[in-house]
Write a protein that holds these residues in place. Structure first.
Motif, PDB file in Angstrom:
ATOM      1  N   LEU A 146       2.058   2.697 -11.082  1.00  0.00           N
ATOM      2  CA  LEU A 146       2.089   1.830  -9.906  1.00  0.00           C
ATOM      3  C   LEU A 146       0.913   0.855  -9.921  1.00  0.00           C
ATOM      4  O   LEU A 146       1.080  -0.345  -9.652  1.00  0.00           O
ATOM      5  CB  LEU A 146       2.066   2.665  -8.632  1.00  0.00           C
ATOM      6  CG  LEU A 146       3.340   3.452  -8.300  1.00  0.00           C
ATOM      7  CD1 LEU A 146       3.105   4.343  -7.082  1.00  0.00           C
ATOM      8  CD2 LEU A 146       4.513   2.518  -8.057  1.00  0.00           C
ATOM      9  N   ARG A 147      -0.271   1.363 -10.236  1.00  0.00           N
ATOM     10  CA  ARG A 147      -1.450   0.498 -10.255  1.00  0.00           C
ATOM     11  C   ARG A 147      -1.352  -0.557 -11.349  1.00  0.00           C
ATOM     12  O   ARG A 147      -1.750  -1.708 -11.147  1.00  0.00           O
ATOM     13  CB  ARG A 147      -2.709   1.343 -10.419  1.00  0.00           C
ATOM     14  CG  ARG A 147      -3.076   2.075  -9.123  1.00  0.00           C
ATOM     15  CD  ARG A 147      -4.266   2.991  -9.283  1.00  0.00           C
ATOM     16  NE  ARG A 147      -4.694   3.510  -7.965  1.00  0.00           N
ATOM     17  CZ  ARG A 147      -5.407   4.606  -7.788  1.00  0.00           C
ATOM     18  NH1 ARG A 147      -5.793   5.331  -8.840  1.00  0.00           N
ATOM     19  NH2 ARG A 147      -5.734   4.994  -6.562  1.00  0.00           N
ATOM     20  N   ARG A 197       0.851  -1.188   0.000  1.00  0.00           N
ATOM     21  CA  ARG A 197       0.000   0.000   0.000  1.00  0.00           C
ATOM     22  C   ARG A 197       0.889   1.240   0.000  1.00  0.00           C
ATOM     23  O   ARG A 197       1.799   1.374   0.819  1.00  0.00           O
ATOM     24  CB  ARG A 197      -0.925  -0.020   1.217  1.00  0.00           C
ATOM     25  CG  ARG A 197      -1.800  -1.272   1.265  1.00  0.00           C
ATOM     26  CD  ARG A 197      -2.497  -1.442   2.608  1.00  0.00           C
ATOM     27  NE  ARG A 197      -3.508  -0.415   2.819  1.00  0.00           N
ATOM     28  CZ  ARG A 197      -3.388   0.608   3.654  1.00  0.00           C
ATOM     29  NH1 ARG A 197      -2.265   0.746   4.384  1.00  0.00           N
ATOM     30  NH2 ARG A 197      -4.361   1.494   3.804  1.00  0.00           N
ATOM     31  N   VAL A 198       0.600   2.181  -0.918  1.00  0.00           N
ATOM     32  CA  VAL A 198       1.483   3.320  -1.135  1.00  0.00           C
ATOM     33  C   VAL A 198       0.686   4.625  -1.146  1.00  0.00           C
ATOM     34  O   VAL A 198      -0.431   4.670  -1.669  1.00  0.00           O
ATOM     35  CB  VAL A 198       2.236   3.172  -2.477  1.00  0.00           C
ATOM     36  CG1 VAL A 198       3.109   4.394  -2.755  1.00  0.00           C
ATOM     37  CG2 VAL A 198       3.083   1.915  -2.478  1.00  0.00           C
ATOM     38  N   VAL A 199       1.285   5.680  -0.560  1.00  0.00           N
ATOM     39  CA  VAL A 199       0.794   7.049  -0.706  1.00  0.00           C
ATOM     40  C   VAL A 199       1.785   7.779  -1.607  1.00  0.00           C
ATOM     41  O   VAL A 199       2.995   7.677  -1.412  1.00  0.00           O
ATOM     42  CB  VAL A 199       0.674   7.770   0.649  1.00  0.00           C
ATOM     43  CG1 VAL A 199       0.488   9.268   0.448  1.00  0.00           C
ATOM     44  CG2 VAL A 199      -0.486   7.207   1.455  1.00  0.00           C
ATOM     45  N   VAL A 200       1.267   8.506  -2.603  1.00  0.00           N
ATOM     46  CA  VAL A 200       2.106   9.222  -3.570  1.00  0.00           C
ATOM     47  C   VAL A 200       1.978  10.726  -3.353  1.00  0.00           C
ATOM     48  O   VAL A 200       0.855  11.253  -3.317  1.00  0.00           O
ATOM     49  CB  VAL A 200       1.712   8.872  -5.018  1.00  0.00           C
ATOM     50  CG1 VAL A 200       2.534   9.697  -6.010  1.00  0.00           C
ATOM     51  CG2 VAL A 200       1.902   7.384  -5.273  1.00  0.00           C
ATOM     52  N   VAL A 211       0.893   7.322 -10.265  1.00  0.00           N
ATOM     53  CA  VAL A 211      -0.181   6.482  -9.714  1.00  0.00           C
ATOM     54  C   VAL A 211      -0.619   5.440 -10.732  1.00  0.00           C
ATOM     55  O   VAL A 211      -0.798   4.257 -10.398  1.00  0.00           O
ATOM     56  CB  VAL A 211      -1.382   7.358  -9.286  1.00  0.00           C
ATOM     57  CG1 VAL A 211      -2.600   6.493  -8.974  1.00  0.00           C
ATOM     58  CG2 VAL A 211      -1.008   8.198  -8.066  1.00  0.00           C
ATOM     59  N   GLU A 232      -1.055  -1.072  -4.760  1.00  0.00           N
ATOM     60  CA  GLU A 232      -2.270  -0.403  -4.308  1.00  0.00           C
ATOM     61  C   GLU A 232      -1.930   1.014  -3.836  1.00  0.00           C
ATOM     62  O   GLU A 232      -1.215   1.194  -2.855  1.00  0.00           O
ATOM     63  CB  GLU A 232      -2.922  -1.180  -3.164  1.00  0.00           C
ATOM     64  CG  GLU A 232      -4.218  -0.555  -2.668  1.00  0.00           C
ATOM     65  CD  GLU A 232      -4.820  -1.290  -1.477  1.00  0.00           C
ATOM     66  OE1 GLU A 232      -5.888  -0.861  -1.002  1.00  0.00           O
ATOM     67  OE2 GLU A 232      -4.204  -2.297  -1.023  1.00  0.00           O
ATOM     68  N   VAL A 233      -2.427   2.010  -4.536  1.00  0.00           N
ATOM     69  CA  VAL A 233      -2.235   3.407  -4.144  1.00  0.00           C
ATOM     70  C   VAL A 233      -3.425   3.821  -3.282  1.00  0.00           C
ATOM     71  O   VAL A 233      -4.552   3.895  -3.760  1.00  0.00           O
ATOM     72  CB  VAL A 233      -2.109   4.331  -5.367  1.00  0.00           C
ATOM     73  CG1 VAL A 233      -1.935   5.779  -4.919  1.00  0.00           C
ATOM     74  CG2 VAL A 233      -0.935   3.902  -6.242  1.00  0.00           C
ATOM     75  N   ARG A 283       1.939  13.301 -10.813  1.00  0.00           N
ATOM     76  CA  ARG A 283       1.381  12.433  -9.774  1.00  0.00           C
ATOM     77  C   ARG A 283       0.440  11.393 -10.376  1.00  0.00           C
ATOM     78  O   ARG A 283       0.511  10.207 -10.041  1.00  0.00           O
ATOM     79  CB  ARG A 283       0.650  13.272  -8.734  1.00  0.00           C
ATOM     80  CG  ARG A 283       0.215  12.465  -7.512  1.00  0.00           C
ATOM     81  CD  ARG A 283      -0.297  13.379  -6.404  1.00  0.00           C
ATOM     82  NE  ARG A 283      -1.578  13.987  -6.702  1.00  0.00           N
ATOM     83  CZ  ARG A 283      -1.772  15.273  -6.952  1.00  0.00           C
ATOM     84  NH1 ARG A 283      -0.753  16.120  -6.953  1.00  0.00           N
ATOM     85  NH2 ARG A 283      -2.981  15.760  -7.201  1.00  0.00           N
ATOM     86  N   GLU A 289      -3.156  10.181  -2.212  1.00  0.00           N
ATOM     87  CA  GLU A 289      -2.355  11.098  -3.006  1.00  0.00           C
ATOM     88  C   GLU A 289      -2.255  12.429  -2.272  1.00  0.00           C
ATOM     89  O   GLU A 289      -3.164  12.803  -1.529  1.00  0.00           O
ATOM     90  CB  GLU A 289      -2.980  11.323  -4.388  1.00  0.00           C
ATOM     91  CG  GLU A 289      -3.117  10.057  -5.217  1.00  0.00           C
ATOM     92  CD  GLU A 289      -3.758  10.346  -6.575  1.00  0.00           C
ATOM     93  OE1 GLU A 289      -3.460  11.420  -7.159  1.00  0.00           O
ATOM     94  OE2 GLU A 289      -4.566   9.526  -7.033  1.00  0.00           O
TER      95      GLU A 289
END
Length: 215
Positions: A20-21, A2-5, A17, A26-27, A13, A30
């Motif tokens: 990555l997806r 699980r990631v925050v961008v 995203v 999993e984003v 951005r 943001e």
């Protein structure tokens, strides 16, 4: 994973995203600035925060400051910092305070999503990752007083790869040698840099910091 961008440029951005997806990441959040990033990390508790160094309001080091705060207040959250420029001093700052579970890549790497995903996975496994371009630049520096002067050419090469965050197994594969040969080189590096007995991870981090300061 699980990631925050966090990136203040909407198109950049959104591109990160999307990539990555598409790679199966999993984003969960943001952010367009450091304050929003910290709020998103506090709310979602991701595995990793992917952070641009230059964000509003001054576009200098807000992302780096936020990254260090995340590691201090949410030690379970890894941080991968992206930079438009080769800035070894920023990489050093990041490692000095919280050496585990951090990475520093040039922003151009996002176009090679496999490299980014590999970095994300490695820092989630308690490693650190430094962009090879920074390591290469440091290796070209010449200094009057060099703590690394006693290292052989091969040992400097091994230390440079350690700075990229490579494991002994990955080093062996890169250099086409046996893993025990890499272990011998690493042991010699520790001895020549006069690193006291400690955990292998700790001594690796100290060796990398020495390299970043004096490479």
């Amino acid at each position: 994973m699980r990631v925050v961008v966090a990136d203040d440029t909407l198109l950049t951005r959104a591109g990160i995203v999307t990539l990555l997806r598409q790679a199966g990441i999993e984003v969960v959040g943001e952010a367009a600035d450091a304050a929003e990033l910290l709020e998103q990390v506090g709310r979602h508790r991701p595995d990793v925060a992917l952070v641009d160094i230059r964000m509003p309001p001054t576009h200098t080091d807000e992302g780096l400051v936020a990254a260090r705060e995340i590691r201090a207040t949410h030690p379970e959250v890894s941080v991968l910092v992206l930079s438009q420029y080769v800035e070894p001093a920023y990489a050093l700052q990041l490692l000095e305070d919280h050496p585990e579970r951090v990475g520093y890549l040039l922003k151009d790497r996002v176009f090679d999503i496999a490299t980014v995903v590999d970095a994300l996975r490695r820092i989630c496994d308690d490693e650190n990752v430094i962009d090879p371009t920074i390591v290469s630049q440091l290796l070209r520096r010449q200094r009057t007083t060099d703590p690394l002067a006693t290292l052989t050419t091969r040992e400097r090469e091994v230390l440079g790869l350690l700075a990229e965050g490579m494991s002994n197994k990955a080093l062996a594969a890169r250099l086409c040698v046996a893993e025990r040969t890499v272990e011998a080189h690493v042991t010699q590096i520790f001895l020549k840099l006069d690193l006291p007995e400690s955990t292998d991870l700790h001594r690796r981090v100290v060796a990398v910091l020495t390299f970043l300061r004096n490479g």
